[in-house]
Design an enzyme around this catalytic site. Sequence first.
Site: not given
Length: 206
Positions: A12-14, A105, A119, A121, A162, A191
């Site tokens: 969960g860093s982003n 999804i 998203n 990637h 993706d 990111e």
Amino acid sequence: MYKIAVFASGTGSNAAELIRFFNEKNEDVKSVNNTENRSRNNTYSEVTLVVSNRHNAGVLLQASAANIPIWIVDKALWNTPAKVVSFLQKNGIDFIILAGFLWKIPLELCAAFPNKITNIHPSLLPKYGGKGMYGSRVHQAVLEACETESGITIHYVNENYDEGSIIQQIACPVLAADTVESLAKRIQTIELATYKVVINDILTNI
Ligand code: GRF
């Protein structure tokens, strides 16, 4: 208010950076001297829900620390997309940000949120994307292929892994001495600096 749901399966860093960026209400932080906040839109957006498929995902700690409601989904629920869509709509969700969410999804969810699911990637798609390509596997494959550059891709989400249309890509060098860890760190830095800004631009123009 524009309500954002962040979907994540891992550390969960982003997600934490998105929550910090969109939910920070400290007026001092919003002072005119803060260039990051000056770039924010006038439409107020906030992360109001964190969705995960893992009970022990690190992202849940991030959500709890920020007092954001958590919704854990299991396979049975995921295989009934109408229920997922209904829950999100009942909670007034306007936009979905995937930040390391590992399940595909479903088409029904994509259709209910057209161009409103993104998203991120950790490679330059279409290279090194698709089922099973996540985390260190991506960087390992990049190193094994002796690529001289890698990077990030932010894209809209469709029902395939993706594959949705690309919103932004940022490249970075792959150095001869790189390990999976050093490349992952370089890409994560990009990111964390980029995803929030790109989403903010989208929400500003929605
Ligand atoms: C990121 O590298 C992102 O590109 C990918 O999943 C990872 C999530 O990492 N989709 P974290 O949980 O935000 O640390």
